[in-house]
Design a protein around this motif. Sequence first.
Motif, PDB file in Angstrom:
ATOM      1  N   ASN A 176       0.781  -1.232   0.000  1.00  0.00           N
ATOM      2  CA  ASN A 176       0.000   0.000   0.000  1.00  0.00           C
ATOM      3  C   ASN A 176       0.817   1.288   0.000  1.00  0.00           C
ATOM      4  O   ASN A 176       0.245   2.368  -0.022  1.00  0.00           O
ATOM      5  CB  ASN A 176      -1.040  -0.013   1.117  1.00  0.00           C
ATOM      6  CG  ASN A 176      -0.402  -0.022   2.485  1.00  0.00           C
ATOM      7  OD1 ASN A 176       0.793   0.268   2.614  1.00  0.00           O
ATOM      8  ND2 ASN A 176      -1.171  -0.335   3.492  1.00  0.00           N
TER       9      ASN A 176
ATOM     10  N   PHE B  19     -14.960   1.506  -7.158  1.00  0.00           N
ATOM     11  CA  PHE B  19     -13.558   1.048  -7.176  1.00  0.00           C
ATOM     12  C   PHE B  19     -13.046   0.813  -8.592  1.00  0.00           C
ATOM     13  O   PHE B  19     -11.858   0.901  -8.856  1.00  0.00           O
ATOM     14  CB  PHE B  19     -13.390  -0.217  -6.309  1.00  0.00           C
ATOM     15  CG  PHE B  19     -14.276  -1.356  -6.707  1.00  0.00           C
ATOM     16  CD1 PHE B  19     -13.896  -2.221  -7.721  1.00  0.00           C
ATOM     17  CD2 PHE B  19     -15.495  -1.560  -6.068  1.00  0.00           C
ATOM     18  CE1 PHE B  19     -14.726  -3.266  -8.105  1.00  0.00           C
ATOM     19  CE2 PHE B  19     -16.327  -2.591  -6.450  1.00  0.00           C
ATOM     20  CZ  PHE B  19     -15.935  -3.448  -7.469  1.00  0.00           C
TER      21      PHE B  19
ATOM     22  N   ALA C 180     -11.745   3.935  -9.922  1.00  0.00           N
ATOM     23  CA  ALA C 180     -10.463   4.184  -9.249  1.00  0.00           C
ATOM     24  C   ALA C 180      -9.349   3.338  -9.852  1.00  0.00           C
ATOM     25  O   ALA C 180      -8.228   3.807 -10.040  1.00  0.00           O
ATOM     26  CB  ALA C 180     -10.596   3.912  -7.753  1.00  0.00           C
TER      27      ALA C 180
ATOM     28  N   GLU D 147      -5.982   4.676 -11.574  1.00  0.00           N
ATOM     29  CA  GLU D 147      -4.645   4.241 -11.160  1.00  0.00           C
ATOM     30  C   GLU D 147      -3.854   3.719 -12.364  1.00  0.00           C
ATOM     31  O   GLU D 147      -2.679   4.039 -12.533  1.00  0.00           O
ATOM     32  CB  GLU D 147      -4.740   3.164 -10.090  1.00  0.00           C
ATOM     33  CG  GLU D 147      -3.370   2.661  -9.662  1.00  0.00           C
ATOM     34  CD  GLU D 147      -3.460   1.660  -8.535  1.00  0.00           C
ATOM     35  OE1 GLU D 147      -3.030   1.982  -7.424  1.00  0.00           O
ATOM     36  OE2 GLU D 147      -3.977   0.545  -8.756  1.00  0.00           O
TER      37      GLU D 147
ATOM     38  N   GLU E 230     -11.872  10.488  -4.144  1.00  0.00           N
ATOM     39  CA  GLU E 230     -13.154   9.760  -4.063  1.00  0.00           C
ATOM     40  C   GLU E 230     -14.166  10.797  -3.612  1.00  0.00           C
ATOM     41  O   GLU E 230     -14.268  11.108  -2.431  1.00  0.00           O
ATOM     42  CB  GLU E 230     -13.049   8.597  -3.072  1.00  0.00           C
ATOM     43  CG  GLU E 230     -14.289   7.718  -3.065  1.00  0.00           C
ATOM     44  CD  GLU E 230     -14.237   6.619  -2.010  1.00  0.00           C
ATOM     45  OE1 GLU E 230     -13.410   6.696  -1.084  1.00  0.00           O
ATOM     46  OE2 GLU E 230     -15.044   5.676  -2.114  1.00  0.00           O
TER      47      GLU E 230
ATOM     48  N   ILE F  18     -14.611   3.188  -1.220  1.00  0.00           N
ATOM     49  CA  ILE F  18     -13.594   2.322  -1.831  1.00  0.00           C
ATOM     50  C   ILE F  18     -12.606   1.859  -0.759  1.00  0.00           C
ATOM     51  O   ILE F  18     -12.228   2.639   0.118  1.00  0.00           O
ATOM     52  CB  ILE F  18     -12.843   3.092  -2.948  1.00  0.00           C
ATOM     53  CG1 ILE F  18     -13.818   3.473  -4.070  1.00  0.00           C
ATOM     54  CG2 ILE F  18     -11.680   2.274  -3.504  1.00  0.00           C
ATOM     55  CD1 ILE F  18     -13.252   4.472  -5.068  1.00  0.00           C
TER      56      ILE F  18
ATOM     57  N   LYS G 298      -9.278   1.690   0.003  1.00  0.00           N
ATOM     58  CA  LYS G 298      -8.201   2.428  -0.659  1.00  0.00           C
ATOM     59  C   LYS G 298      -6.805   1.888  -0.360  1.00  0.00           C
ATOM     60  O   LYS G 298      -5.852   2.170  -1.079  1.00  0.00           O
ATOM     61  CB  LYS G 298      -8.305   3.910  -0.249  1.00  0.00           C
ATOM     62  CG  LYS G 298      -9.606   4.545  -0.763  1.00  0.00           C
ATOM     63  CD  LYS G 298      -9.924   5.879  -0.120  1.00  0.00           C
ATOM     64  CE  LYS G 298     -10.766   5.775   1.132  1.00  0.00           C
ATOM     65  NZ  LYS G 298     -12.174   5.428   0.938  1.00  0.00           N
TER      66      LYS G 298
ATOM     67  N   PHE H  37      -5.170   8.348  -2.206  1.00  0.00           N
ATOM     68  CA  PHE H  37      -6.537   8.883  -2.290  1.00  0.00           C
ATOM     69  C   PHE H  37      -6.697  10.083  -1.374  1.00  0.00           C
ATOM     70  O   PHE H  37      -6.134  10.120  -0.287  1.00  0.00           O
ATOM     71  CB  PHE H  37      -7.563   7.834  -1.816  1.00  0.00           C
ATOM     72  CG  PHE H  37      -7.934   6.812  -2.851  1.00  0.00           C
ATOM     73  CD1 PHE H  37      -7.060   5.783  -3.166  1.00  0.00           C
ATOM     74  CD2 PHE H  37      -9.163   6.862  -3.490  1.00  0.00           C
ATOM     75  CE1 PHE H  37      -7.409   4.822  -4.109  1.00  0.00           C
ATOM     76  CE2 PHE H  37      -9.519   5.908  -4.431  1.00  0.00           C
ATOM     77  CZ  PHE H  37      -8.645   4.888  -4.751  1.00  0.00           C
TER      78      PHE H  37
ATOM     79  N   CYS I 258      -9.995  12.175   0.405  1.00  0.00           N
ATOM     80  CA  CYS I 258     -11.431  12.076   0.636  1.00  0.00           C
ATOM     81  C   CYS I 258     -11.906  13.274   1.445  1.00  0.00           C
ATOM     82  O   CYS I 258     -11.162  13.830   2.239  1.00  0.00           O
ATOM     83  CB  CYS I 258     -11.773  10.809   1.422  1.00  0.00           C
ATOM     84  SG  CYS I 258     -11.611   9.301   0.455  1.00  0.00           S
TER      85      CYS I 258
ATOM     86  N   ARG J 169     -12.346   7.511   6.815  1.00  0.00           N
ATOM     87  CA  ARG J 169     -11.684   7.522   5.495  1.00  0.00           C
ATOM     88  C   ARG J 169     -10.205   7.117   5.617  1.00  0.00           C
ATOM     89  O   ARG J 169      -9.692   6.385   4.779  1.00  0.00           O
ATOM     90  CB  ARG J 169     -11.786   8.910   4.840  1.00  0.00           C
ATOM     91  CG  ARG J 169     -13.192   9.409   4.503  1.00  0.00           C
ATOM     92  CD  ARG J 169     -13.903   8.572   3.456  1.00  0.00           C
ATOM     93  NE  ARG J 169     -14.581   7.411   4.012  1.00  0.00           N
ATOM     94  CZ  ARG J 169     -15.754   7.470   4.664  1.00  0.00           C
ATOM     95  NH1 ARG J 169     -16.395   8.600   4.807  1.00  0.00           N
ATOM     96  NH2 ARG J 169     -16.295   6.376   5.152  1.00  0.00           N
TER      97      ARG J 169
ATOM     98  N   GLU K 161      -9.794   3.507   5.894  1.00  0.00           N
ATOM     99  CA  GLU K 161      -9.967   2.824   4.597  1.00  0.00           C
ATOM    100  C   GLU K 161      -8.758   3.027   3.682  1.00  0.00           C
ATOM    101  O   GLU K 161      -8.693   2.442   2.606  1.00  0.00           O
ATOM    102  CB  GLU K 161     -11.201   3.388   3.872  1.00  0.00           C
ATOM    103  CG  GLU K 161     -12.528   3.095   4.558  1.00  0.00           C
ATOM    104  CD  GLU K 161     -13.622   4.091   4.179  1.00  0.00           C
ATOM    105  OE1 GLU K 161     -14.733   3.967   4.734  1.00  0.00           O
ATOM    106  OE2 GLU K 161     -13.380   4.997   3.358  1.00  0.00           O
TER     107      GLU K 161
ATOM    108  N   ALA L 140      -7.260   6.437   3.028  1.00  0.00           N
ATOM    109  CA  ALA L 140      -7.064   7.788   2.465  1.00  0.00           C
ATOM    110  C   ALA L 140      -5.772   8.379   3.023  1.00  0.00           C
ATOM    111  O   ALA L 140      -5.512   8.307   4.217  1.00  0.00           O
ATOM    112  CB  ALA L 140      -8.245   8.689   2.801  1.00  0.00           C
TER     113      ALA L 140
END
Lengths: 306, 226
Positions: free
Chosen positions: A13, A95, A98, A102, A111, A124, A126, A133, A135, A146, A149, A151
């Motif tokens: 990530n 998604f 998204a 990407e 988002e 999403i 993320k 991302f 948000c 967020r 998730e 962000a």
Amino acid sequence: MNEENNIAVEGENNWEEKVGLAKMLVGGVVMDVTNAEQARIAEAAGAVAVMALERVPSDIRKDGGIARMSPVSKIQEIQECASIPVMAKSRIGHFMEAEILEALSVDFIDESEVLTPADEDAHIDKSPFKAPFVCGARNLGEALRRISEGAALIRTKGEAGTGDIIHAVRHMKLINSQIKELAGLGEWDLATCAEKLNAPRDLVKQVAKDGRLPVPNFAAGGIATPADAAMMMRLGAEAVFVGSGIFKSSPDPEKQSAVARAIVEAVTHFDNPAELVRICQNVDVAMRGEDTAEIPEEKLLQSRGW
Amino acid sequence: MVNARRFPDLPRAGKPTIGVLALQGSFPLHIASLQRCGVETRKVRKPEDLEDIHGLVIPGGESTTMENLASRCGLFDALRSAGRNGLPIFGTCAGAILLGKGTERPERLQVVDIEVRRNAYGRQVDSFNAELFLASFETPFHGVFIRAPIIEAGTENLDCEILGLHEGHPVLIRNGRILLATFHPELTDDLRIHKLFLEMCELASGKAGEEIREESGAGQTRENAF
């Protein structure tokens, strides 16, 4: 999904790089643009990034209908002429938009509540994305949901396309006062706060300890003038998104450019009113705007997402 | 031994202070790192903010934005002459781009004769981190590269010391009084590169700062700009 298209690798990530890019945008202005010419004006005015859109939010608002991700060709047109980061919006929960963004190597995915939501249950996920991302959030609980998730950047959810700054001000003040309220609380009280905020406990504890969000917090929605931008910075925003405020200020590209340049400078010199006088001297236009108090509750974009 | 008369163009007055170009970008992180090293900092936003500083950091961020804002108020030319007159300057990422040479946007300061190509690894999805083995450090340094530039040419000149490489490209170089990093030490808690720069400014953290104060016998303190 085959190996080649498998962009969203679970666990990979790049958190450091994602938040790192957000931190590099600090003190800057991200501008909404709808074509290559506007992207050139934005970059020449000193924007730190551009948001590639098919229509600016005030037109989305006016036109109605379903607002979706920008056409790929539009995003590519803007990517080709901009040397600064290019952002683009996906619908909340969409998604697939998204993943397409990407794969297009968009530098930041928003988002966004400005587009029509695609999923009423879930934003999403993320974290697995390599692209960062941003948000929107109206309060601390929403910001932390967020972030949990994935962000890497939070922005206020001011009422986009109105030129009315009141909601962005409310969100920024609320988030910052909610952060202050956590300071000094013991473990049990923090657990209660986490319940009330409907936010993950570990994030609430981290915010209480650091006195700030784990990611930067920018202002967005309704910012139309250099003074608006400076005010958001004074309220604690680390940078500013400007949507319709620039290219809806006047049909004249020279005047648009003057507004863009002045907003960029106002964000740098936000704490110096004497400088702001000089900065505002070349600006004699602003978008007309719309009083959000006259917009019925169900038409507010910020109520999208939760 | 600290020699306070080393930079004749920059008379020392009061506390040693490191300026941080604060137009846009990661300047708050650099200020935090420098303060943890025990030095005074000053946000540089106008040409006059460069007076009496002992070193300058140009942070990460958008080089086109910084060049744009600096040019509007005459700061761009002031930065160029300060660098050419021997002010120690540490540039990270966008800062390295601005200090070097290059043909693409933005206009460069050309304080060092080194070519730096912007966004040379690609877009944000190509950003990465890597453990770097840097000269004079015993353990690796965690390098975070964000839309990073590549130092392409000029490192063969005699003044240039390559202090670190990644995949064959120099990522940390010292050229006279200029230090360039293509990554972001300010995103980590590791202060070793900031301390290296402070040594270049001859005030390796608080202790040497004390020596300078003693040497100049200064009771005169200077008001901090922020």
